[in-house]
Design a protein around this motif. Structure first.
Motif, PDB file in Angstrom:
ATOM      1  N   GLY A  90      61.230  25.725  20.993  1.00  0.00           N
ATOM      2  CA  GLY A  90      62.078  24.600  20.659  1.00  0.00           C
ATOM      3  C   GLY A  90      61.444  23.487  20.749  1.00  0.00           C
ATOM      4  N   TYR A  94      60.509  20.605  17.940  1.00  0.00           N
ATOM      5  CA  TYR A  94      61.020  19.416  18.070  1.00  0.00           C
ATOM      6  C   TYR A  94      60.042  18.286  17.852  1.00  0.00           C
ATOM      7  N   THR A  95      58.946  18.510  18.716  1.00  0.00           N
ATOM      8  CA  THR A  95      57.696  17.491  18.420  1.00  0.00           C
ATOM      9  C   THR A  95      57.274  17.434  16.845  1.00  0.00           C
ATOM     10  N   SER A  98      59.922  15.674  14.931  1.00  0.00           N
ATOM     11  CA  SER A  98      60.185  14.261  15.250  1.00  0.00           C
ATOM     12  C   SER A  98      59.327  13.256  14.712  1.00  0.00           C
ATOM     13  N   GLU A 117      67.119  28.488  20.511  1.00  0.00           N
ATOM     14  CA  GLU A 117      66.003  28.159  19.640  1.00  0.00           C
ATOM     15  C   GLU A 117      66.433  28.828  18.241  1.00  0.00           C
ATOM     16  N   TYR A 120      68.473  26.381  16.249  1.00  0.00           N
ATOM     17  CA  TYR A 120      67.712  25.179  16.025  1.00  0.00           C
ATOM     18  C   TYR A 120      66.748  25.467  14.793  1.00  0.00           C
ATOM     19  N   SER A 124      67.039  23.741  11.153  1.00  0.00           N
ATOM     20  CA  SER A 124      65.965  22.762  10.687  1.00  0.00           C
ATOM     21  C   SER A 124      65.549  23.306   9.272  1.00  0.00           C
TER      22      SER A 124
END
Ligand code: LLP
Length: 432
Positions: A90, A94-95, A98, A117, A120, A124
């Protein structure tokens, strides 16, 4: 020093990286310091991207394995160059998200993804989830049902190939925590299971045989085994899987004596094998993915340290201690990994001393390299360790509460900070 077009020695006898004087970088940004050459990273990505045009008629995509080094700027670079991204957690996802990395070009890996995860990744809209164990199948199916979506999935297959590399980083052989084994029938059972679920779209088979591999032959063999598997799946289930992910693993130069295979030869040999098998079996040539990590960032990186204590034990060895260690580079402690070390402010002098480079952690095994040839070291010298772009920052820790170093990106004589040095406040930020 080995041949690396990012590195040079200037008129002061100093090592330069991407046109920047390493000693100046150390003075300006402090040590320990990770330095990365952007040009070198771009060259590696472009070479992979071009080779897909040449060998697969653009029907393929390199996915940067971000575990090698993940931060926002690396994800921005990959996005700009048109690379895909392989994430295994995750945090990596996320990185990437972002900085607006396109979710559909991300593959989500992991041998034990948590339900959070998976949720997520699904929410996404990642391009694919690479299934690596039986229990996650039900979790993905149920979450898809709840969310009212379908998921594109890949299956990580263990092709049973023993690549000649360190035990901890080889993964294609049968005794591995990763993937479904072909030999014992697990791989066929999981295909059957996935095909029975209504929200899973079986798009791809995946394999990854290990890391830091120099031979072409295991890669070719893996591609052939995977093509055989695609054929067998078609025979048994009447389903043709049209995407094949052959993982990463291409070796890089750590020592002057290392001689990694020219990756063009690898791309050609694997492409030939895939095309030959497709023709033999009357299958479409699959869309090919690869997941290079180390070979994209590894040789682009150098770590700079300041020499502190020097301890000579006559007849035994000389320790040269630096202001970092296993907290920023655990690879010697973990794998006995080879590195080339030099004194950056004496790069024009002969490397005629033999020393052990030790870190500052409270641990005897905290060594960067043993019995290595370097220029005669003095306190205050800047020591450079080459080829540290991959699996150094990404495996760094705060052992002994040592702050993680900054990463400076250099490009044609210009330098910029892409990851700030951690402060003591960062170290206690989550303490309550
Ligand atoms: N794809 C998968 C599924 C992988 O497991 C890996 C690496 C890669 C791609 C990227 O492999 P590369 O191209 O970087 O060899 N920490 C170790 C390396 C572990 C590699 C884990 N998986 C080291 O420092 O040598």
């Amino acid at each position: 020093m080995y041949n690396n077009d990012s590195l040079n020695v200037n008129s002061k006898g100093h090592l330069t990286i991407g046109g920047c004087d390493a000693v100046d970088l150390a003075m300006q940004y402090g040590t320990p310091l990770y330095v990365l050459d952007e040009k070198k990273i771009e060259q590696a990505c472009n070479a992979y991207l071009d080779s897909f045009k040449k060998y697969y008629n653009s029907k393929g995509l390199p996915m940067y394995a971000s575990k090698a080094l993940c931060c926002k700027e690396l994800c921005r670079i990959m996005k700009r160059l048109g690379m895909g991204l392989d994430v295994v957690s995750g945090g990596e996802l996320y990185t990437a998200l972002s900085v607006g990395f396109p979710a559909e070009k991300i593959h989500f890996h992991g041998n034990n993804k948590t339900p959070d995860e998976i949720e997520y990744a699904l929410k996404s809209g990642v391009g694919k989830i690479v299934i690596d164990n039986l229990s996650e199948i039900d979790i993905i199916e149920n979450m898809c049902e709840e969310l009212g979506i379908n998921a594109n999935v890949s299956l990580r297959i263990t092709p049973g190939i023993d690549a000649h590399t360190h035990d901890f980083i080889k993964t294609g052989q049968i005794d591995s925590k990763f993937g479904f084994i072909i030999e014992n029938g697990d791989a066929f059972d999981v295909v059957q299971k996935v095909l029975e679920y209504s929200h899973l779209r079986l798009k791809e088979f995946h394999c990854h045989i290990g890391s830091q591999i120099f031979d072409i032959e295991p890669f070719v063999h893996a591609a052939e085994v995977m093509m055989d598997f695609i054929k067998e799946i078609k025979n048994r289930f009447g389903v043709t899987v049209e995407e094949l992910n052959l993982g990463g693993g291409f070796g890089i130069r750590y020592l002057a004596t290392d001689n990694p295979t020219d990756f063009e030869n690898y791309m050609k040999a694997v492409s030939d094998a895939v095309h030959a098998k497709a023709a033999e079996y009357g299958l479409p040539v699959p869309f090919i993915f690869i997941e290079p990590g180390r070979s994209i960032v590894g040789e682009a990186g150098v770590t700079l340290y300041t020499v502190g204590g020097i301890k000579n034990i006559p007849g035994i060895r000389k320790y040269v201690s630096v202001d970092g260690g296993m907290s920023d580079n655990i690879r010697y402690a973990l794998y006995g990994a080879d590195y080339t070390v030099l004194i950056a402010n004496k790069a024009d002098l002969p490397a005629d001393d033999i020393v052990t480079v030790a870190g500052k952690c409270c641990e005897s095994g905290d060594l960067i390299q043993e019995h290595t040839h370097i220029q005669s070291a003095q306190v205050g010298d800047i020591l450079a360790v080459l080829s540290t772009g991959a699996y150094n920052y990404s495996m760094a820790s705060n052992y002994n509460r040592i702050p993680r170093p900054a990463i400076v990106m250099v490009n044609d004589g210009e330098a910029r900070v892409i990851v700030k040095r951690e402060s003591y406040d960062d170290i206690i930020a989550n303490d309550v």
